[in-house]
Write a protein that holds these residues in place. Structure first.
Motif, PDB file in Angstrom:
ATOM      1  N   MET A 123       0.718  -1.166  -0.090  1.00  0.00           N
ATOM      2  CA  MET A 123       0.056   0.104  -0.037  1.00  0.00           C
ATOM      3  C   MET A 123       0.930   1.202  -0.109  1.00  0.00           C
ATOM      4  N   LEU A 124       2.029   0.958   0.341  1.00  0.00           N
ATOM      5  CA  LEU A 124       2.971   2.101   0.441  1.00  0.00           C
ATOM      6  C   LEU A 124       4.400   1.915   0.050  1.00  0.00           C
ATOM      7  N   THR A 125       5.198   2.700  -0.590  1.00  0.00           N
ATOM      8  CA  THR A 125       6.482   2.426  -1.017  1.00  0.00           C
ATOM      9  C   THR A 125       7.376   3.059   0.186  1.00  0.00           C
ATOM     10  N   LEU A 126       8.318   2.149   0.792  1.00  0.00           N
ATOM     11  CA  LEU A 126       8.984   2.639   1.887  1.00  0.00           C
ATOM     12  C   LEU A 126      10.660   3.002   1.305  1.00  0.00           C
ATOM     13  N   GLU A 127      11.249   3.839   1.621  1.00  0.00           N
ATOM     14  CA  GLU A 127      12.381   4.193   1.142  1.00  0.00           C
ATOM     15  C   GLU A 127      13.303   4.602   2.501  1.00  0.00           C
ATOM     16  N   GLY A 128      14.478   4.140   2.262  1.00  0.00           N
ATOM     17  CA  GLY A 128      15.362   4.710   3.707  1.00  0.00           C
ATOM     18  C   GLY A 128      16.870   5.047   2.999  1.00  0.00           C
ATOM     19  N   HIS A 129      17.414   5.882   3.903  1.00  0.00           N
ATOM     20  CA  HIS A 129      18.569   6.397   3.413  1.00  0.00           C
ATOM     21  C   HIS A 129      19.590   6.054   4.840  1.00  0.00           C
ATOM     22  N   VAL A 130      21.099   5.604   4.345  1.00  0.00           N
ATOM     23  CA  VAL A 130      21.901   5.490   5.458  1.00  0.00           C
ATOM     24  C   VAL A 130      22.967   6.583   5.065  1.00  0.00           C
ATOM     25  N   ALA A 131      23.256   7.516   5.993  1.00  0.00           N
ATOM     26  CA  ALA A 131      24.120   8.560   5.603  1.00  0.00           C
ATOM     27  C   ALA A 131      25.623   7.951   5.215  1.00  0.00           C
ATOM     28  N   ASP A 132      26.179   8.416   4.333  1.00  0.00           N
ATOM     29  CA  ASP A 132      27.619   8.205   3.517  1.00  0.00           C
ATOM     30  C   ASP A 132      28.567   7.852   4.762  1.00  0.00           C
ATOM     31  N   ASP A 133      28.594   8.498   5.970  1.00  0.00           N
ATOM     32  CA  ASP A 133      29.562   8.463   6.835  1.00  0.00           C
ATOM     33  C   ASP A 133      29.355   7.469   7.784  1.00  0.00           C
ATOM     34  N   VAL A 134      28.213   6.688   7.695  1.00  0.00           N
ATOM     35  CA  VAL A 134      28.032   5.520   8.447  1.00  0.00           C
ATOM     36  C   VAL A 134      28.905   4.303   8.062  1.00  0.00           C
ATOM     37  N   PRO A 135      29.777   3.659   8.940  1.00  0.00           N
ATOM     38  CA  PRO A 135      30.648   2.784   8.546  1.00  0.00           C
ATOM     39  C   PRO A 135      30.080   1.647   7.705  1.00  0.00           C
ATOM     40  N   LEU A 136      30.492   1.014   6.772  1.00  0.00           N
ATOM     41  CA  LEU A 136      30.071  -0.532   6.313  1.00  0.00           C
ATOM     42  C   LEU A 136      29.720  -1.337   7.263  1.00  0.00           C
ATOM     43  N   GLU A 137      30.477  -1.592   8.330  1.00  0.00           N
ATOM     44  CA  GLU A 137      30.480  -2.732   9.268  1.00  0.00           C
ATOM     45  C   GLU A 137      30.287  -1.930  10.703  1.00  0.00           C
ATOM     46  N   VAL A 138      29.613  -2.416  11.731  1.00  0.00           N
ATOM     47  CA  VAL A 138      29.691  -1.747  13.013  1.00  0.00           C
ATOM     48  C   VAL A 138      29.438  -2.905  13.818  1.00  0.00           C
ATOM     49  N   THR A 139      29.723  -2.712  15.216  1.00  0.00           N
ATOM     50  CA  THR A 139      29.270  -3.596  16.366  1.00  0.00           C
ATOM     51  C   THR A 139      28.232  -3.057  17.250  1.00  0.00           C
ATOM     52  N   GLY A 140      27.332  -4.118  17.517  1.00  0.00           N
ATOM     53  CA  GLY A 140      26.269  -3.767  18.365  1.00  0.00           C
ATOM     54  C   GLY A 140      25.330  -4.778  18.446  1.00  0.00           C
ATOM     55  N   ASP A 141      24.109  -4.608  18.879  1.00  0.00           N
ATOM     56  CA  ASP A 141      23.002  -5.471  19.364  1.00  0.00           C
ATOM     57  C   ASP A 141      22.080  -5.351  17.815  1.00  0.00           C
ATOM     58  N   VAL A 142      22.369  -6.234  16.938  1.00  0.00           N
ATOM     59  CA  VAL A 142      21.690  -6.178  15.670  1.00  0.00           C
ATOM     60  C   VAL A 142      19.989  -6.334  15.813  1.00  0.00           C
ATOM     61  N   LEU A 143      19.709  -7.329  16.890  1.00  0.00           N
ATOM     62  CA  LEU A 143      18.416  -7.404  17.102  1.00  0.00           C
ATOM     63  C   LEU A 143      17.673  -6.217  17.693  1.00  0.00           C
ATOM     64  N   ARG A 144      18.350  -5.686  18.572  1.00  0.00           N
ATOM     65  CA  ARG A 144      17.878  -4.471  19.238  1.00  0.00           C
ATOM     66  C   ARG A 144      17.782  -3.210  18.254  1.00  0.00           C
ATOM     67  N   ILE A 145      18.672  -3.171  17.337  1.00  0.00           N
ATOM     68  CA  ILE A 145      18.650  -2.189  16.220  1.00  0.00           C
ATOM     69  C   ILE A 145      17.534  -2.512  15.285  1.00  0.00           C
ATOM     70  N   ARG A 146      17.386  -3.748  14.829  1.00  0.00           N
ATOM     71  CA  ARG A 146      16.331  -3.913  13.886  1.00  0.00           C
ATOM     72  C   ARG A 146      14.933  -3.847  14.511  1.00  0.00           C
ATOM     73  N   GLN A 147      14.859  -4.070  15.855  1.00  0.00           N
ATOM     74  CA  GLN A 147      13.428  -3.671  16.812  1.00  0.00           C
ATOM     75  C   GLN A 147      13.134  -2.169  16.690  1.00  0.00           C
ATOM     76  N   ILE A 148      14.106  -1.429  16.939  1.00  0.00           N
ATOM     77  CA  ILE A 148      14.099   0.137  17.076  1.00  0.00           C
ATOM     78  C   ILE A 148      13.820   0.313  15.789  1.00  0.00           C
ATOM     79  N   LEU A 149      14.397   0.124  14.647  1.00  0.00           N
ATOM     80  CA  LEU A 149      13.958   0.575  13.293  1.00  0.00           C
ATOM     81  C   LEU A 149      12.629   0.117  12.954  1.00  0.00           C
ATOM     82  N   THR A 150      12.162  -1.041  13.204  1.00  0.00           N
ATOM     83  CA  THR A 150      10.866  -1.623  13.021  1.00  0.00           C
ATOM     84  C   THR A 150       9.665  -0.633  13.747  1.00  0.00           C
ATOM     85  N   ASN A 151      10.024  -0.367  14.840  1.00  0.00           N
ATOM     86  CA  ASN A 151       9.627   0.388  15.789  1.00  0.00           C
ATOM     87  C   ASN A 151       9.129   1.835  15.260  1.00  0.00           C
ATOM     88  N   LEU A 152      10.230   2.285  14.742  1.00  0.00           N
ATOM     89  CA  LEU A 152      10.073   3.469  14.225  1.00  0.00           C
ATOM     90  C   LEU A 152       9.099   3.663  13.050  1.00  0.00           C
TER      91      LEU A 152
END
Length: 155
Positions: A123-152
């Motif tokens: 019903m919608l087209t969703l687009e996202g943008h990750v800033a160029d200065d965000v590293p290609l790979e980071v260390t963190g809690d991927v499950l929580r990051i997914r959860q936060i993004l999904t909630n947003l």
């Protein structure tokens, strides 16, 4: 006489401790019963949502499809709320542990957007943008990051 007063004071202190222990035990038993009831209800809801997902794979007319989508959306919302409540209780009790694993933020954003778009039935087209200065790979809690993004996206 002093000895009797001391014994009475000790006895009262023991009674107070015993009453507190009884109260804590009763509260614990009520909490366990509530958790058992909640667990049963959550499993029932999960089964209903699973059956609705199976129903979604069948041929339905437009009205049936709309009603089923409302049902799936509502079930999904309730399950997410329950997960959020469980997460809050983990944080509150100090039990939640964050993972530290390497992941690629752009892939996570892409995955979350694809999942959200699929659940919205296109019903919608969703687009996202990750800033160029965000590293290609980071260390963190991927499950929580997914959860936060999904909630947003979904709330």
């Amino acid at each position: 006489m002093m000895k009797i007063r001391e014994e009475i004071a000790v006895q009262k202190a023991k009674e107070t401790e015993l009453n507190e222990a009884i109260h804590i035990t009763e509260e614990t038993m009520r909490a366990k019963q509530m958790l058992a009831t909640m667990s049963h209800e959550i499993r029932s809801l999960s089964r209903v949502v699973s059956m609705a997902e199976i129903l979604a794979t069948t041929n339905l007319d437009r009205q049936q499809r709309n009603l089923l989508n409302v049902m799936l959306s509502s079930g999904d919302l309730v399950l997410r709320l329950v997960n959020d409540i469980l997460d809050l209780s983990k944080v509150d009790s100090g039990v939640m542990k964050l993972e530290a694993t390497k992941f690629r933020p752009r892939e996570i954003v892409k995955h979350v957007l694809q999942t959200a778009a699929a659940s919205l039935q296109k019903m919608l087209t969703l687009e996202g943008h990750v800033a160029d200065d965000v590293p290609l790979e980071v260390t963190g809690d991927v499950l929580r990051i997914r959860q936060i993004l999904t909630n947003l996206i979904t709330y």
